[in-house]
Design a protein around this motif. Sequence first.
Motif, PDB file in Angstrom:
ATOM      1  N   GLU A 106       0.826  -1.213   0.000  1.00  0.00           N
ATOM      2  CA  GLU A 106       0.000   0.000   0.000  1.00  0.00           C
ATOM      3  C   GLU A 106       0.859   1.261   0.000  1.00  0.00           C
ATOM      4  O   GLU A 106       0.565   2.223  -0.718  1.00  0.00           O
ATOM      5  N   ILE A 107       1.910   1.252   0.803  1.00  0.00           N
ATOM      6  CA  ILE A 107       2.771   2.433   0.896  1.00  0.00           C
ATOM      7  C   ILE A 107       3.623   2.592  -0.353  1.00  0.00           C
ATOM      8  O   ILE A 107       3.879   3.710  -0.816  1.00  0.00           O
ATOM      9  N   ALA A 108       4.053   1.458  -0.929  1.00  0.00           N
ATOM     10  CA  ALA A 108       5.013   1.506  -2.035  1.00  0.00           C
ATOM     11  C   ALA A 108       4.380   1.741  -3.404  1.00  0.00           C
ATOM     12  O   ALA A 108       5.078   2.182  -4.330  1.00  0.00           O
ATOM     13  N   ILE A 109       3.091   1.470  -3.565  1.00  0.00           N
ATOM     14  CA  ILE A 109       2.466   1.573  -4.891  1.00  0.00           C
ATOM     15  C   ILE A 109       2.659   2.948  -5.538  1.00  0.00           C
ATOM     16  O   ILE A 109       3.011   3.033  -6.722  1.00  0.00           O
ATOM     17  N   PRO A 110       2.458   4.068  -4.835  1.00  0.00           N
ATOM     18  CA  PRO A 110       2.676   5.367  -5.494  1.00  0.00           C
ATOM     19  C   PRO A 110       4.113   5.542  -5.992  1.00  0.00           C
ATOM     20  O   PRO A 110       4.337   6.162  -7.042  1.00  0.00           O
ATOM     21  N   TYR A 111       5.065   5.007  -5.265  1.00  0.00           N
ATOM     22  CA  TYR A 111       6.475   5.094  -5.673  1.00  0.00           C
ATOM     23  C   TYR A 111       6.719   4.254  -6.931  1.00  0.00           C
ATOM     24  O   TYR A 111       7.475   4.659  -7.817  1.00  0.00           O
ATOM     25  N   ALA A 112       6.076   3.082  -6.987  1.00  0.00           N
ATOM     26  CA  ALA A 112       6.218   2.232  -8.165  1.00  0.00           C
ATOM     27  C   ALA A 112       5.587   2.901  -9.388  1.00  0.00           C
ATOM     28  O   ALA A 112       6.140   2.842 -10.497  1.00  0.00           O
ATOM     29  N   HIS A 113       4.450   3.543  -9.194  1.00  0.00           N
ATOM     30  CA  HIS A 113       3.805   4.262 -10.305  1.00  0.00           C
ATOM     31  C   HIS A 113       4.688   5.414 -10.777  1.00  0.00           C
ATOM     32  O   HIS A 113       4.817   5.651 -11.992  1.00  0.00           O
ATOM     33  N   ASN A 114       5.297   6.106  -9.851  1.00  0.00           N
ATOM     34  CA  ASN A 114       6.178   7.223 -10.223  1.00  0.00           C
ATOM     35  C   ASN A 114       7.383   6.720 -11.017  1.00  0.00           C
ATOM     36  O   ASN A 114       7.769   7.330 -12.025  1.00  0.00           O
ATOM     37  N   LEU A 115       7.966   5.605 -10.574  1.00  0.00           N
ATOM     38  CA  LEU A 115       9.089   5.021 -11.319  1.00  0.00           C
ATOM     39  C   LEU A 115       8.667   4.647 -12.735  1.00  0.00           C
ATOM     40  O   LEU A 115       9.402   4.867 -13.700  1.00  0.00           O
ATOM     41  N   ASN A 116       7.491   4.066 -12.852  1.00  0.00           N
ATOM     42  CA  ASN A 116       6.977   3.672 -14.164  1.00  0.00           C
ATOM     43  C   ASN A 116       6.806   4.886 -15.071  1.00  0.00           C
ATOM     44  O   ASN A 116       7.168   4.859 -16.259  1.00  0.00           O
ATOM     45  N   GLU A 117       6.282   5.975 -14.528  1.00  0.00           N
ATOM     46  CA  GLU A 117       6.051   7.178 -15.329  1.00  0.00           C
ATOM     47  C   GLU A 117       7.358   7.862 -15.725  1.00  0.00           C
ATOM     48  O   GLU A 117       7.521   8.320 -16.857  1.00  0.00           O
ATOM     49  N   VAL A 118       8.302   7.922 -14.796  1.00  0.00           N
ATOM     50  CA  VAL A 118       9.569   8.619 -15.058  1.00  0.00           C
ATOM     51  C   VAL A 118      10.440   7.853 -16.045  1.00  0.00           C
ATOM     52  O   VAL A 118      11.053   8.441 -16.941  1.00  0.00           O
ATOM     53  N   THR A 119      10.503   6.537 -15.881  1.00  0.00           N
ATOM     54  CA  THR A 119      11.401   5.725 -16.709  1.00  0.00           C
ATOM     55  C   THR A 119      10.732   5.118 -17.932  1.00  0.00           C
ATOM     56  O   THR A 119      11.427   4.687 -18.861  1.00  0.00           O
TER      57      THR A 119
END
Length: 263
Positions: free
Chosen positions: A87-100
Amino acid sequence: MVRPDSQDTASSLTRGLSLLDLFTVREPELSIRELARRSGLPKSTAHRLVGDLLAWGALERTPRGVRLGVHLFELGSLVPAHRRLREIAIPYAHNLNEVTQLTSNIAVRDGSDIMYVEKITSRSLNVPHSRVGGRLPMHCTALGKAMLAYSEPEFVDRLLGGELRALSSRTITSPQVIRAELAKIRETKVAYDVEESQPGLFCVAAPVFGPFDEVVGAISVTGATSLTQAQRFAPVVRTTAMALSRVLQSHSTLRADSVARSA
């Protein structure tokens, strides 16, 4: 003193649960006959156990046999530590996906394997790879090596002293080479997998730490490119893992021993 009927119940439970392990990604549906053959159980016993699992919701019927039931998914979503980390990590994973513009993954340790708890897919990555709930050996994945570098020395010794299975021609199976790589990961806080888990894929991962500076998981990006190109993504992956760790370290209820089950 354990009564004989209690032993029979425990034995039936163990055999019933063992049937669930026979389902795979490639074979999500199996007939009762096939379950009996693969488990070595008499067909009548397999039929009875499948009936119990169907009644409970662990299995559901299909035109060709049975498959894992939705009740297992419901229970899995209640596992507190994995759920909290995800739950905590999902926004970070989405951000990585968008940036890279690459596929991002979140994983935890489960025995000597990693288990993917989240995956944000990139449309540009056409090579089949990870799946939520999927497992891969720690020694040949960037996510696994990122966690292994900060695992207990006794666990590392036990893992490297066992069989190091090769998943591709580039999988590293030398304990000495892996130890040297783990030492480098502790210096840089970045791990790489260049076609070690699957031909044509690279992965860049960084460890994620909990409230007591213990490793509780790892986050990564995956793509189809060279090591030189992969290294360009190391700073953003490492920075993302550090930011996620800072948030997790403020949640004192998240414990490493409940996130990673030792082998």
